[in-house]
Design a protein around this motif. Sequence first.
Motif, PDB file in Angstrom:
ATOM      1  N   THR A  43       0.677  -1.216   0.224  1.00 25.39           N
ATOM      2  CA  THR A  43      -0.044  -0.170   0.124  1.00 25.39           C
ATOM      3  C   THR A  43       1.087   1.122  -0.214  1.00 25.39           C
ATOM      4  O   THR A  43       0.173   2.776   0.113  1.00 25.39           O
ATOM      5  CB  THR A  43      -1.040   0.122   1.453  1.00 25.39           C
ATOM      6  OG1 THR A  43      -0.332   0.074   2.196  1.00 25.39           O
ATOM      7  CG2 THR A  43      -1.810  -0.655   1.445  1.00 25.39           C
ATOM      8  N   ASN A  44       1.963   1.346   0.388  1.00 23.64           N
ATOM      9  CA  ASN A  44       3.041   2.056  -0.360  1.00 23.64           C
ATOM     10  C   ASN A  44       3.410   3.009  -0.654  1.00 23.64           C
ATOM     11  O   ASN A  44       2.873   2.308  -2.627  1.00 23.64           O
ATOM     12  CB  ASN A  44       4.409   2.099   0.587  1.00 23.64           C
ATOM     13  CG  ASN A  44       4.266   1.565   1.621  1.00 23.64           C
ATOM     14  OD1 ASN A  44       3.783   1.743   2.594  1.00 23.64           O
ATOM     15  ND2 ASN A  44       5.178   0.790   1.765  1.00 23.64           N
ATOM     16  N   GLU A  45       3.700   4.502  -1.794  1.00 24.31           N
ATOM     17  CA  GLU A  45       3.530   5.337  -3.013  1.00 24.31           C
ATOM     18  C   GLU A  45       4.582   4.721  -3.286  1.00 24.31           C
ATOM     19  O   GLU A  45       5.528   4.091  -2.666  1.00 24.31           O
ATOM     20  CB  GLU A  45       4.117   6.678  -2.330  1.00 24.31           C
ATOM     21  CG  GLU A  45       3.022   7.320  -1.836  1.00 24.31           C
ATOM     22  CD  GLU A  45       2.020   8.040  -2.398  1.00 24.31           C
ATOM     23  OE1 GLU A  45       0.701   7.253  -2.004  1.00 24.31           O
ATOM     24  OE2 GLU A  45       1.769   7.174  -3.639  1.00 24.31           O
ATOM     25  N   PRO A  46       4.092   4.409  -4.863  1.00 17.38           N
ATOM     26  CA  PRO A  46       5.161   3.790  -5.773  1.00 17.38           C
ATOM     27  C   PRO A  46       6.956   4.721  -6.126  1.00 17.38           C
ATOM     28  O   PRO A  46       6.520   5.385  -5.730  1.00 17.38           O
ATOM     29  CB  PRO A  46       4.718   3.832  -6.783  1.00 17.38           C
ATOM     30  CG  PRO A  46       3.766   5.449  -6.925  1.00 17.38           C
ATOM     31  CD  PRO A  46       3.432   5.174  -5.813  1.00 17.38           C
ATOM     32  N   THR A  47       7.556   3.428  -6.093  1.00 16.99           N
ATOM     33  CA  THR A  47       9.036   4.250  -6.207  1.00 16.99           C
ATOM     34  C   THR A  47       8.610   5.637  -8.014  1.00 16.99           C
ATOM     35  O   THR A  47       8.103   4.300  -8.868  1.00 16.99           O
ATOM     36  CB  THR A  47      10.042   3.052  -6.608  1.00 16.99           C
ATOM     37  OG1 THR A  47      10.055   2.507  -5.559  1.00 16.99           O
ATOM     38  CG2 THR A  47      10.907   4.085  -6.663  1.00 16.99           C
ATOM     39  N   ILE A  48       9.478   6.468  -7.262  1.00 13.28           N
ATOM     40  CA  ILE A  48       9.365   7.216  -8.906  1.00 13.28           C
ATOM     41  C   ILE A  48      11.400   7.107  -9.123  1.00 13.28           C
ATOM     42  O   ILE A  48      11.835   7.242  -8.661  1.00 13.28           O
ATOM     43  CB  ILE A  48       9.177   8.826  -8.432  1.00 13.28           C
ATOM     44  CG1 ILE A  48       7.589   8.616  -7.845  1.00 13.28           C
ATOM     45  CG2 ILE A  48       9.043   8.975  -9.919  1.00 13.28           C
ATOM     46  CD1 ILE A  48       6.967   9.337  -7.574  1.00 13.28           C
ATOM     47  N   ILE A  49      11.735   6.496 -10.496  1.00 12.10           N
ATOM     48  CA  ILE A  49      12.495   7.117 -11.442  1.00 12.10           C
ATOM     49  C   ILE A  49      12.497   8.652 -12.346  1.00 12.10           C
ATOM     50  O   ILE A  49      11.495   8.391 -13.056  1.00 12.10           O
ATOM     51  CB  ILE A  49      12.676   6.119 -11.876  1.00 12.10           C
ATOM     52  CG1 ILE A  49      13.004   4.449 -11.663  1.00 12.10           C
ATOM     53  CG2 ILE A  49      13.825   6.349 -13.362  1.00 12.10           C
ATOM     54  CD1 ILE A  49      12.758   3.468 -12.306  1.00 12.10           C
ATOM     55  N   ASP A  50      12.917   9.277 -12.178  1.00 11.41           N
ATOM     56  CA  ASP A  50      13.285  10.750 -12.699  1.00 11.41           C
ATOM     57  C   ASP A  50      13.356  10.204 -14.130  1.00 11.41           C
ATOM     58  O   ASP A  50      15.145  10.039 -13.870  1.00 11.41           O
ATOM     59  CB  ASP A  50      13.495  11.953 -11.608  1.00 11.41           C
ATOM     60  CG  ASP A  50      12.363  12.101 -11.007  1.00 11.41           C
ATOM     61  OD1 ASP A  50      12.528  12.634  -9.827  1.00 11.41           O
ATOM     62  OD2 ASP A  50      11.166  12.193 -10.665  1.00 11.41           O
ATOM     63  N   VAL A  51      12.854  11.263 -14.955  1.00 12.66           N
ATOM     64  CA  VAL A  51      14.093  11.024 -16.248  1.00 12.66           C
ATOM     65  C   VAL A  51      13.945  12.444 -17.114  1.00 12.66           C
ATOM     66  O   VAL A  51      12.683  13.223 -16.442  1.00 12.66           O
ATOM     67  CB  VAL A  51      13.076  10.186 -17.294  1.00 12.66           C
ATOM     68  CG1 VAL A  51      13.320   8.693 -16.960  1.00 12.66           C
ATOM     69  CG2 VAL A  51      11.435   9.836 -17.535  1.00 12.66           C
ATOM     70  N   VAL A  52      14.434  12.031 -18.327  1.00 12.88           N
ATOM     71  CA  VAL A  52      15.019  13.091 -18.802  1.00 12.88           C
ATOM     72  C   VAL A  52      14.070  12.991 -19.914  1.00 12.88           C
ATOM     73  O   VAL A  52      13.269  15.144 -20.792  1.00 12.88           O
ATOM     74  CB  VAL A  52      15.709  13.878 -19.453  1.00 12.88           C
ATOM     75  CG1 VAL A  52      16.985  13.937 -18.176  1.00 12.88           C
ATOM     76  CG2 VAL A  52      16.108  12.420 -20.653  1.00 12.88           C
ATOM     77  N   THR A  53      13.173  12.818 -20.333  1.00  9.62           N
ATOM     78  CA  THR A  53      12.455  12.389 -21.466  1.00  9.62           C
ATOM     79  C   THR A  53      10.423  12.086 -20.733  1.00  9.62           C
ATOM     80  O   THR A  53      10.872  12.565 -19.836  1.00  9.62           O
ATOM     81  CB  THR A  53      12.192  11.461 -22.155  1.00  9.62           C
ATOM     82  OG1 THR A  53      11.921   9.988 -21.230  1.00  9.62           O
ATOM     83  CG2 THR A  53      13.694  11.668 -23.194  1.00  9.62           C
TER      84      THR A  53
END
Length: 836
Positions: A43-53
């Motif tokens: 139920t935790n918040e998802p992991t976010i992968i920040d990208v340049v596109t």
Amino acid sequence: MAALRGRPAHSPGPTYLAYTPNGKKLITVGLNSALRVFQHGSTNEPTIIDVVTDGHTAVVATNDFIVVGAEDGSVTKYSLLTNSMEEILVRSSLPIRDLSLSKDGEWVAVASDELEVKIVNTRDMTRIMHLREQSRPVKHVAFDISGSMIAVSCTDGIVYMYSFSSEQPQLVKRVDGLIKTLETDAEASAKIAWHPDGRAFAAPTSTKDIQCVARSDWQRQKAFTGGHRADISAVAWSPNGALLATAGVDKSLCLWETRSQRLLKTFEDIQNTILAIDWHPTDNLCSYTNSNGELFIREGFVPGEHAKHLEIALQPSPMNSDPLSEVSGNARKPLANGDKHGGSRGGAEENYLDDLLGPDAMSEDEAGFIEDDDGAGYAEEVNNFGKRSANGIPGRPAKRFEPYSAWQPQVHEAFQPGSTPWRGDRRYLCLNLTGFVWTVSQDTHHTVTVEFHDRQEYRDFHFTDPYKYDKASLNEKGTLFSCRPSIQSQHRAVLYYRPHETWTTRTEWKTQLPAGEEVISMSLSESCIVAMTSKGYVRIYSLFGLPLKVYRQKSMPAVACASFRDYVMTIGNGAVGGDGTTQMRYTINNIRRDEICQNEDAVALPGGTQLRNVFFSDKGDPCIYDTDGVLLILLHWRTPGQAKWVPLLDTKTLDRLASGRKDETYWPVAVANNKFHCIILKGGDAHPHFPRPLLVDFDFKIPVSSMPAGAAEGDEGELAQVKALEESYVRASLQHSLVQDLVENTNATNAQKAEVPMLEREVDKALLQLLAAECREGEERGMKALEIAALMRDRSGKMLEAAGKIAARFQHDILGEKITQLAERRLVGLVDDEDM
């Protein structure tokens, strides 16, 4: 009611998703510059992968990395271990529209608004192959299960099939008229969805249906129809292929059963167009993303009454006339090499991979989806990707999975005569001229119903069936049932016989087979019960449960059996022929006299033809019906070494099919009263279904000859009459031989003895009519007319006298003299059968 969890995953707009193969992570991509990684069950918040596109249009995943396509034309690889970018695999000058990953994760196919499709190695981005046969941009790409073929859905409405088992992919087929012409940015989908068994694929069509197509010959098979009112937007098979989820532009979501193409559920709470669907690999859970940036994780996606479909093993593709459709409960089938799985089955264990995939089910390329999960040596993994030759040039891509043997014999599948596979929750266990036996699955138990055609003589009955009987045989004496062994219910295979009438208090009996043994096929006659088992035994019981004989048949694996009074006919797989298929062998025993009438003789079937049914006629002659629609009867079978299979009827030559307007086949039921009794199947059906079908009968018509090509229009009527008379003569001769064999080899009744001279007259009558037809053609036909006269069987001379009168009527004097001489020689015994 399924628990619906909606999450705003990305900015409003097209959103896509993919599960990792182990099901631990779910990745979503959308318009914004962030990739979200959801942990399954958390139920935790998802992991976010920040990208340049941003503007991401596609995502595919392995357990270790993901590959994402974007509108700027980039295809980027990201690590799921470090949640960071690894490298840009390839760039396109136009937006990326779709990605497909090979099963081993070695190759990714890239579709874009460019005309060509790029296939890039995920470990070495310098290794790129190109698909250039299409003339317009490509909307979708899809690797098959084995990775040896890739389907390219082009915006010109054609599916291009490329073989991926050579150094450079080769175009093998253009499938036209299947998908709709679409723009690359349309919400509607034309993506091919390969069935998990690898033998077929599903495609959205312009008629808003899902059409299955066989990989072997590219022919259309079963279709899922009537679920959507607008174009299809997403399609996904369940991991075992038993279910299909589809979504439409009309904001619809449908759940289908693969075997029957039945719509199980339509979800009414869809607010936006679903663009991507993915099943969880193991749980009853399906996730989808839509055109508004939202992710929905629908737990309990398959309703409770249908959740059992997710628990069974790999299911077959929905094919029109799959020879393996009979396996869904009738019998345990051998593997292609003749081996069998050991152990018991029951409930969700009913369908096994070897039950569903026969020897004809996979080509060499398709065999790749079999994985050696249990280490038993069914297949070995051979990975040639990444290998280099001695000069350092990258090796050509090859199939990832190969069978452990280059060749395996093809065996005929076992079946229970007169039974049908499951359709929905019910099936016929037995279908004959006495009545019907059918069963309904209630999950924890079955309910069995027995109905009779003659309800004045017999009373219908039904009962609750905790054993889940999967085979039955019915006749005028009683009803026989059998079930498989079950681990859950802790019982062995059971034979259960219930007589229709009894004058004692005990009306029925049951017996258990030894541990590890189950019934493959069984039959019931007026005097005995026959059961062929998985151990190769033929077990024969009296009608009161007394074991009479037990012996092991010579031809194995077993196929089917039939019985009539004291005669028992067993069929099994024999030696392997030059075409790699086993030659079926039959044996006929008289169990009361302990005599073998025919020993391991061949079942006459041409190559590529399967046995559909085996039974005895009402007069006690063995009959078979094959998948070519030909009914055959066994002649001279009571004399060892003299038996031959004679065609009684070729249903493809029926007059009702001559116009070409009828598209129908026939389900064999019985041979009785000199007619073929059957059920008409329409619409591509391979088996009868509910409601209870009507029986029809056809007269025998032996395929003797057809109208000669180029016949004059005025001669067609006369030629047709002659051909009909020739067929009548051959048929009358056959019937006479059958009855004569019966009288000479059994304790025949007076009625049977009286039938012999009557049929003899029928033969001579047909010859007289042929003689008249020849005389009508002119005196130049005199030699053939004399030959016909010599075939007459009447020894009193009356028929030859009638033949002479016919010759005189047409003023054929020479012929008349020859016939008179023949009659005189026959009367004084100068002409014997060999001279004629």
